[in-house]
Design a protein around this motif. Structure first.
Motif, PDB file in Angstrom:
ATOM      1  N   THR A 205       0.811  -1.211   0.000  1.00 41.92           N
ATOM      2  CA  THR A 205       0.000   0.000   0.000  1.00 41.92           C
ATOM      3  C   THR A 205       0.852   1.273   0.000  1.00 41.92           C
ATOM      4  O   THR A 205       0.326   2.369  -0.208  1.00 41.92           O
ATOM      5  CB  THR A 205      -0.960   0.013   1.203  1.00 41.92           C
ATOM      6  N   GLU A 206       2.149   1.145   0.224  1.00 41.62           N
ATOM      7  CA  GLU A 206       3.041   2.300   0.175  1.00 41.62           C
ATOM      8  C   GLU A 206       3.541   2.586  -1.248  1.00 41.62           C
ATOM      9  O   GLU A 206       4.178   3.617  -1.484  1.00 41.62           O
ATOM     10  CB  GLU A 206       4.254   2.065   1.080  1.00 41.62           C
ATOM     11  N   LEU A 207       3.259   1.664  -2.183  1.00 39.17           N
ATOM     12  CA  LEU A 207       3.879   1.750  -3.505  1.00 39.17           C
ATOM     13  C   LEU A 207       3.377   2.946  -4.316  1.00 39.17           C
ATOM     14  O   LEU A 207       4.180   3.619  -4.979  1.00 39.17           O
ATOM     15  CB  LEU A 207       3.625   0.449  -4.268  1.00 39.17           C
ATOM     16  N   ALA A 208       2.097   3.209  -4.290  1.00 40.50           N
ATOM     17  CA  ALA A 208       1.554   4.300  -5.109  1.00 40.50           C
ATOM     18  C   ALA A 208       2.244   5.629  -4.781  1.00 40.50           C
ATOM     19  O   ALA A 208       2.627   6.385  -5.674  1.00 40.50           O
ATOM     20  CB  ALA A 208       0.047   4.405  -4.922  1.00 40.50           C
ATOM     21  N   ALA A 209       2.403   5.904  -3.496  1.00 39.60           N
ATOM     22  CA  ALA A 209       3.065   7.144  -3.087  1.00 39.60           C
ATOM     23  C   ALA A 209       4.549   7.127  -3.448  1.00 39.60           C
ATOM     24  O   ALA A 209       5.120   8.135  -3.875  1.00 39.60           O
ATOM     25  CB  ALA A 209       2.885   7.364  -1.582  1.00 39.60           C
ATOM     26  N   ALA A 210       5.172   5.960  -3.301  1.00 34.85           N
ATOM     27  CA  ALA A 210       6.609   5.850  -3.589  1.00 34.85           C
ATOM     28  C   ALA A 210       6.910   6.110  -5.069  1.00 34.85           C
ATOM     29  O   ALA A 210       7.941   6.701  -5.396  1.00 34.85           O
ATOM     30  CB  ALA A 210       7.105   4.471  -3.188  1.00 34.85           C
ATOM     31  N   LEU A 211       6.028   5.683  -5.947  1.00 27.29           N
ATOM     32  CA  LEU A 211       6.246   5.875  -7.382  1.00 27.29           C
ATOM     33  C   LEU A 211       6.168   7.344  -7.795  1.00 27.29           C
ATOM     34  O   LEU A 211       6.658   7.715  -8.860  1.00 27.29           O
ATOM     35  CB  LEU A 211       5.242   5.054  -8.179  1.00 27.29           C
ATOM     36  N   LYS A 212       5.577   8.166  -6.973  1.00 27.33           N
ATOM     37  CA  LYS A 212       5.448   9.581  -7.264  1.00 27.33           C
ATOM     38  C   LYS A 212       6.659  10.385  -6.768  1.00 27.33           C
ATOM     39  O   LYS A 212       6.800  11.559  -7.138  1.00 27.33           O
ATOM     40  CB  LYS A 212       4.165  10.136  -6.645  1.00 27.33           C
ATOM     41  N   ARG A 213       7.485   9.751  -5.962  1.00 29.73           N
ATOM     42  CA  ARG A 213       8.630  10.463  -5.383  1.00 29.73           C
ATOM     43  C   ARG A 213       9.751  10.606  -6.413  1.00 29.73           C
ATOM     44  O   ARG A 213       9.930   9.740  -7.270  1.00 29.73           O
ATOM     45  CB  ARG A 213       9.144   9.744  -4.145  1.00 29.73           C
TER      46      ARG A 213
END
Length: 223
Positions: A215-223
């Motif tokens: 569930t942390e992946l979506a935010a991580a891909l935006k970094r």
């Protein structure tokens, strides 16, 4: 820029420890130990067969690994019991973070693919039973090239099948060997560290992102 996301299945989206419930009824308190040995040998046999050029489908690696695990832990089961355990691999549970994570990534417009050592038909059935199949554009199996991760030709095969570019493709996996294989092939890779006790290999190829949950992946891909 549209990213292509390649999701490992066993151990990343699907919890292979799901066999322990059935194992407990057969081997009692040894269930967790047998399960760990089974999984470790399953991967080892795939590695060895890939290196030796003596390919057998992942299902055969799984069967032989089960036989080893039972012998190692000194348990003897009937043929129908062994088959019952193998059949569990079609009904393993998804990790609780898998479906919400996949839905959020779909909403962001990413291309999602299942990418597995397992045969496509087996992976398809497993994902259907786990309620995850509709999240993916398709399944890419190493069976098509008769080798296993982390063989470089497996990652090249994925790119060819999906018309993706290495620079815009992310592997998502809980398996360090898979992450290292993808990074070696020029991909980005997110390592899902599902346990703090798991240590990443101290190689020169590190994960692009290390996350504790899908569930942390979506935010991580935006970094």
């Amino acid at each position: 820029m549209t990213l292509t996301l390649a999701f490992d299945i066993y151990g990343t989206l699907i919890d292979t420890r799901g066999v322990e419930t059935t194992l407990t009824g057969m081997v009692g308190s040894d269930a967790a130990a047998v399960s760990r040995t089974w999984r470790d040998k399953q991967l080892e046999y795939a590695f060895r067969r890939g290196l030796m050029g003596r390919y057998q489908p992942f299902s055969e690696c799984t069967r032989q690994a089960l036989d080893f695990a039972l012998a190692f832990h000194q348990h003897s089961l009937q043929a129908d019991q062994r088959q019952q355990l193998l059949d569990c691999y079609q009904h393993l549970p998804a990790f609780t973070d898998a479906l919400p994570a996949l839905h959020s990534l779909q909403a962001e417009g990413y291309q999602l693919w299942a990418f597995s050592n397992g045969q496509a038909t087996a992976v398809d059935t497993l994902l259907v039973n786990a309620g995850l199949r509709d999240c993916f554009a398709g399944i890419v199996s190493v069976d098509d090239v008769h080798s296993f991760k982390p063989d470089p030709k497996v990652y090249a095969h994925f790119l060819a099948r999906t018309n993706a570019e290495a620079a815009t493709t992310w592997l998502v996996s809980s398996n360090p060997f898979d992450v290292i294989g993808a990074r070696s092939a020029g991909w980005q890779a997110a390592w899902i560290q599902r346990s703090a006790a798991v240590v990443f290999d101290p190689w020169e190829l590190a994960p692009s992102q290390t996350l504790s949950a899908l569930t942390e992946l979506a935010a991580a891909l935006k970094r």
